[in-house]
Motif scaffolding. Structure first.
Motif, PDB file in Angstrom:
ATOM      1  N   SER A   1      -8.926  -3.611  -0.209  1.00  0.00           N
ATOM      2  CA  SER A   1      -7.795  -3.364   0.688  1.00  0.00           C
ATOM      3  C   SER A   1      -6.941  -2.183   0.239  1.00  0.00           C
ATOM      4  O   SER A   1      -6.255  -1.565   1.048  1.00  0.00           O
ATOM      5  N   ARG A   2      -7.002  -1.847  -1.049  1.00  0.00           N
ATOM      6  CA  ARG A   2      -6.193  -0.729  -1.551  1.00  0.00           C
ATOM      7  C   ARG A   2      -6.973   0.580  -1.612  1.00  0.00           C
ATOM      8  O   ARG A   2      -6.451   1.599  -2.060  1.00  0.00           O
TER       9      ARG A   2
ATOM     10  N   GLY B   1      -9.341   0.230  -6.542  1.00  0.00           N
ATOM     11  CA  GLY B   1      -8.120  -0.066  -5.806  1.00  0.00           C
ATOM     12  C   GLY B   1      -6.892   0.052  -6.687  1.00  0.00           C
ATOM     13  O   GLY B   1      -5.848   0.556  -6.250  1.00  0.00           O
ATOM     14  N   ARG B   2      -6.997  -0.420  -7.929  1.00  0.00           N
ATOM     15  CA  ARG B   2      -5.872  -0.300  -8.854  1.00  0.00           C
ATOM     16  C   ARG B   2      -5.560   1.158  -9.149  1.00  0.00           C
ATOM     17  O   ARG B   2      -4.392   1.550  -9.266  1.00  0.00           O
TER      18      ARG B   2
ATOM     19  N   HIS C   1      -6.134   3.770  -7.125  1.00  0.00           N
ATOM     20  CA  HIS C   1      -5.501   4.361  -5.942  1.00  0.00           C
ATOM     21  C   HIS C   1      -4.066   3.878  -5.784  1.00  0.00           C
ATOM     22  O   HIS C   1      -3.178   4.657  -5.405  1.00  0.00           O
ATOM     23  N   GLN C   2      -3.827   2.586  -6.083  1.00  0.00           N
ATOM     24  CA  GLN C   2      -2.468   2.064  -5.973  1.00  0.00           C
ATOM     25  C   GLN C   2      -1.548   2.722  -6.992  1.00  0.00           C
ATOM     26  O   GLN C   2      -0.388   3.041  -6.679  1.00  0.00           O
TER      27      GLN C   2
ATOM     28  N   ARG D   1      -0.612   6.085  -5.660  1.00  0.00           N
ATOM     29  CA  ARG D   1       0.387   5.990  -4.596  1.00  0.00           C
ATOM     30  C   ARG D   1       1.768   5.681  -5.162  1.00  0.00           C
ATOM     31  O   ARG D   1       2.780   6.231  -4.713  1.00  0.00           O
ATOM     32  N   ASP D   2       1.827   4.796  -6.151  1.00  0.00           N
ATOM     33  CA  ASP D   2       3.103   4.470  -6.781  1.00  0.00           C
ATOM     34  C   ASP D   2       3.712   5.686  -7.466  1.00  0.00           C
ATOM     35  O   ASP D   2       4.925   5.911  -7.412  1.00  0.00           O
TER      36      ASP D   2
END
Length: 405
Positions: A147-148, A389-390, A392-393, A396-397
């Motif tokens: 999902s991320r 996903g981690r 990419h998150q 983004r953060d």
């Protein structure tokens, strides 16, 4: 009630929920068929439901595989058409990539399976067992664990899996269809042409489209072609650009209508009927020593990632195709590993390719190999997607923190 139903539809449209329902249904089938109540499961799946006037006699398992899954393919076709016309695949080089990747994902596992299983009874056609990626299960795994990951991942995997399945359907038609009716295939083509014309003329009544969909499905079934192809074809023929003053294009309206039905009913029921593979210690004992089983497992677990990722890498490096937005090479490899989920079509090909072997143990062994390899591919691909996903998150953060500063 009027407030609950739209909320339920919205809930079922989320792919995470659909993926969870699918996996629950698959786990239920696997536990059921390997329990003391296995006979009731087999009775259920083998129950014949007939439509005498149409000379249709299919088991419940076949109705879910050929009938309900056509709804899923219709939704997939709608989404693919939207991406091709107004989405990420509108760029020719981006649209080329999943096609090339799908070809690599078919040829490489077939070659690996043919080499490992050379000379084994049934492998003259059994090399086709590991060629197909299961769209429903692969997208469910992506929805639950990716999902991320940027949205381009879903578009790439969906496009890849649709092309992959179309190639597999052609292979089934060539290798295993003994009788093909040209008249029925022409009837199906006529239905597709009528659908496209109605879309062009802005006809909106379901009184035309529902019969066309049903007749096209029946015509392909009678013509000797896997009838789920009708869903893909009709989805790709549906208009995705809204006219001036039109609130939504037909493809958008139909996707909103059918996606909850597909995610909440069709795909989970398909999984319930398809995932019931009996497991026993004898089969597991031969799984890692029998060349047929090894051919299937290496084809899915090694051939699929190598073919998909390798061809994607080559196409991008040569400038033939473009990598999806925001996806790195490690993201692409994770998706390629997920492509090793064979399941439905692989199980079907195993039954068709090995049906002539007298003792029947080869079919059971091949199906178990498909199940084990698909489970391993889903776990490995999901683990890679969670890790990506981690990453990419975190990016983004970091960008959000920079904007705040």
């Amino acid at each position: 009630m009027t407030q609950v139903r739209p909320e339920l539809s919205r809930y079922l449209r989320t792919e995470t929920v659909g993926g969870a329902l699918l996996l629950i249904a698959a786990a239920t089938a696997l536990l059921w068929v390997n329990s003391p109540w296995a006979a009731s499961y087999l009775t259920m799946t083998e129950t014949v439901v007939a439509i005498p006037r149409l000379h249709l006699e299919l088991t419940l398992a076949d109705w879910t595989k050929d009938g309900l899954l056509a709804v899923f393919f219709f939704v997939a076709g709608l989404e693919l058409k939207r991406e091709l016309v107004v989405g990420e695949l509108a760029d020719r080089k981006r649209a080329t990539l999943p096609v090339i990747a799908a070809i690599g994902g078919v040829v490489t596992p077939a070659l690996i399976a043919a080499v490992i299983g050379f000379g084994v009874p049934g492998m003259d056609r059994g090399w086709a067992i590991p060629v197909a990626t299961d769209i429903a299960f692969a997208l469910a795994a992506l929805a639950l664990t990716g999902s991320r990951i940027p949205a381009g991942a879903r578009v790439f995997l969906l496009s890849l899996a649709v092309v992959d399945d179309l190639i597999a359907i052609v292979l089934i038609a060539v290798l295993f269809t003994t009788t093909m009716s040209l008249l029925w295939l022409l009837a199906a083509a006529g239905c597709f042409a009528a659908w496209a014309l109605a879309q062009r003329k802005r006809v909106s009544t379901p009184l035309l489209y529902v019969p066309l969909a049903l007749v096209s499905w029946y015509a392909l079934h009678e013509g000797g072609i896997h009838p789920t192809l009708a869903g893909v074809a009709l989805g790709l023929l549906t208009r995705v650009r809204p006219d001036p003053g039109e609130r939504q294009a037909p493809a958008t309206r139909l996707e909103h209508l059918f996606q909850p039905i597909s995610a909440g009913l069709c795909v989970p029921l398909f999984a319930l009927f398809a995932a019931g593979v009996p497991l026993n210690t004898t089969v597991f004992g031969e799984l890692f020593s029998d060349r047929l089983a090894l051919a299937v497992m290496f084809g899915l677990l090694l051939g699929k990632p190598l073919g998909i990722f390798g061809m994607s890498w080559a196409a991008i490096r040569l400038g033939i195709a473009t990598r999806p937005n925001e996806l790195g090479w490690r993201d692409m490899f994770a998706l390629a590993v997920l492509g090793g989920i064979g399941f439905t079509v692989s199980l079907l090909v195993a039954e068709l390719a090995l049906a002539d072997i007298a003792d029947g143990s080869s079919v059971e062994l091949a199906k178990t190999a498909v199940l084990v390899a698909s489970l391993a591919a889903s776990l490995a691909g999901s683990a890679l997607l969670l890790r990506r996903g981690r990453v990419h998150q975190a990016r983004r953060d970091a960008r959000a923190l920079e904007r705040e500063e």
